[in-house]
Scaffold this motif. Structure first.
Motif, PDB file in Angstrom:
ATOM      1  N   ARG A 169       0.814  -1.284   0.032  1.00 33.01           N
ATOM      2  CA  ARG A 169       0.035   0.019   0.007  1.00 33.01           C
ATOM      3  C   ARG A 169       0.822   1.207  -0.060  1.00 33.01           C
ATOM      4  O   ARG A 169       0.346   2.235  -0.495  1.00 33.01           O
ATOM      5  N   GLU A 170       2.011   1.140   0.378  1.00 32.44           N
ATOM      6  CA  GLU A 170       2.968   2.308   0.795  1.00 32.44           C
ATOM      7  C   GLU A 170       3.571   2.778  -0.718  1.00 32.44           C
ATOM      8  O   GLU A 170       3.570   3.908  -1.088  1.00 32.44           O
ATOM      9  N   THR A 171       4.058   1.733  -1.429  1.00 29.54           N
ATOM     10  CA  THR A 171       4.665   1.938  -2.764  1.00 29.54           C
ATOM     11  C   THR A 171       3.988   1.670  -3.977  1.00 29.54           C
ATOM     12  O   THR A 171       4.203   2.208  -5.061  1.00 29.54           O
ATOM     13  N   GLY A 172       3.021   0.824  -3.706  1.00 29.35           N
ATOM     14  CA  GLY A 172       2.109   0.389  -4.933  1.00 29.35           C
ATOM     15  C   GLY A 172       2.857  -0.697  -5.709  1.00 29.35           C
ATOM     16  O   GLY A 172       2.216  -1.138  -6.744  1.00 29.35           O
ATOM     17  N   MET A 173       3.910  -1.358  -5.172  1.00 29.95           N
ATOM     18  CA  MET A 173       4.442  -2.143  -5.818  1.00 29.95           C
ATOM     19  C   MET A 173       3.712  -3.583  -5.621  1.00 29.95           C
ATOM     20  O   MET A 173       3.297  -3.784  -4.792  1.00 29.95           O
ATOM     21  N   THR A 174       3.638  -4.339  -6.859  1.00 32.42           N
ATOM     22  CA  THR A 174       3.050  -5.516  -7.049  1.00 32.42           C
ATOM     23  C   THR A 174       3.820  -6.597  -6.128  1.00 32.42           C
ATOM     24  O   THR A 174       4.973  -6.751  -6.631  1.00 32.42           O
ATOM     25  N   LEU A 175       3.403  -7.130  -5.103  1.00 30.48           N
ATOM     26  CA  LEU A 175       4.284  -8.167  -4.277  1.00 30.48           C
ATOM     27  C   LEU A 175       3.932  -9.515  -4.943  1.00 30.48           C
ATOM     28  O   LEU A 175       4.824 -10.547  -4.898  1.00 30.48           O
ATOM     29  N   ALA A 176       2.580  -9.918  -5.310  1.00 23.27           N
ATOM     30  CA  ALA A 176       2.283 -11.065  -5.839  1.00 23.27           C
ATOM     31  C   ALA A 176       1.007 -10.970  -6.590  1.00 23.27           C
ATOM     32  O   ALA A 176       0.354  -9.886  -6.439  1.00 23.27           O
ATOM     33  N   ALA A 177       0.624 -12.083  -7.567  1.00 19.07           N
ATOM     34  CA  ALA A 177      -0.512 -11.846  -8.623  1.00 19.07           C
ATOM     35  C   ALA A 177      -0.648 -13.363  -9.095  1.00 19.07           C
ATOM     36  O   ALA A 177       0.175 -14.027  -9.222  1.00 19.07           O
ATOM     37  N   LEU A 178      -1.871 -13.496  -9.315  1.00 18.50           N
ATOM     38  CA  LEU A 178      -2.221 -14.925  -9.632  1.00 18.50           C
ATOM     39  C   LEU A 178      -3.672 -14.855 -10.262  1.00 18.50           C
ATOM     40  O   LEU A 178      -4.507 -13.915  -9.845  1.00 18.50           O
ATOM     41  N   GLU A 179      -4.100 -16.024 -10.699  1.00 22.23           N
ATOM     42  CA  GLU A 179      -5.642 -16.127 -11.163  1.00 22.23           C
ATOM     43  C   GLU A 179      -6.024 -17.477 -10.510  1.00 22.23           C
ATOM     44  O   GLU A 179      -5.336 -18.377 -10.341  1.00 22.23           O
ATOM     45  N   ALA A 180      -7.285 -17.165 -10.276  1.00 22.42           N
ATOM     46  CA  ALA A 180      -7.983 -18.298  -9.458  1.00 22.42           C
ATOM     47  C   ALA A 180      -8.133 -19.556 -10.557  1.00 22.42           C
ATOM     48  O   ALA A 180      -8.534 -19.403 -11.496  1.00 22.42           O
TER      49      ALA A 180
END
Length: 128
Positions: free
Chosen positions: A109-120
């Protein structure tokens, strides 16, 4: 190869690579994706039923405190906020709207950096 090009090309490649990794809010092209040490999952809740391709799921995250403790989970291509937390580890259950291919993104939330992403995944709807 010209001497100056031998110096510029590797530097340009490195800058391009770094820019692709750290862009705030961008979803990497290859999914699932996670920064080193980050765990992120979307799994059907115990006993979840398939209702016309949708099911209830449990979204879980565990982020090394050295990265951040303020996270946000966004859902779908429209990136709607699903969960916000001030804890590096946590979970939240969806209603019966999770479906195969639905995008989930974990952000700092502070930097907007994507930490992880996936599709269900298909969950209990597999094979239906």
């Amino acid at each position: 190869m010209h001497t100056s090009l031998r110096r510029v090309l590797p530097a340009a490649a490195a800058i391009t690579l770094l820019a692709a990794c750290g862009q705030p809010g961008e979803v990497p092209g290859q999914l699932p994706y996670a920064e080193p040490g980050v765990e992120f999952s979307v799994q059907p809740v115990d006993g979840a039923a398939c209702n016309e391709g949708a099911y209830r799921a449990l979204v879980q995250w565990d982020v090394p405190p050295s990265l951040t403790s303020k996270v946000e989970v966004q859902v779908s291509e429209q990136r709607q906020i699903f969960a916000r937390s001030n804890d590096a580890a946590g979970n939240k259950e969806t209603e019966e709207w999770t479906s195969e291919g639905l995008l989930f993104v974990l952000l700092d939330r502070e930097t907007g950096m994507t930490l992880a992403a996936l599709e269900a995944g298909p969950g209990p709807c597999a094979g239906s």
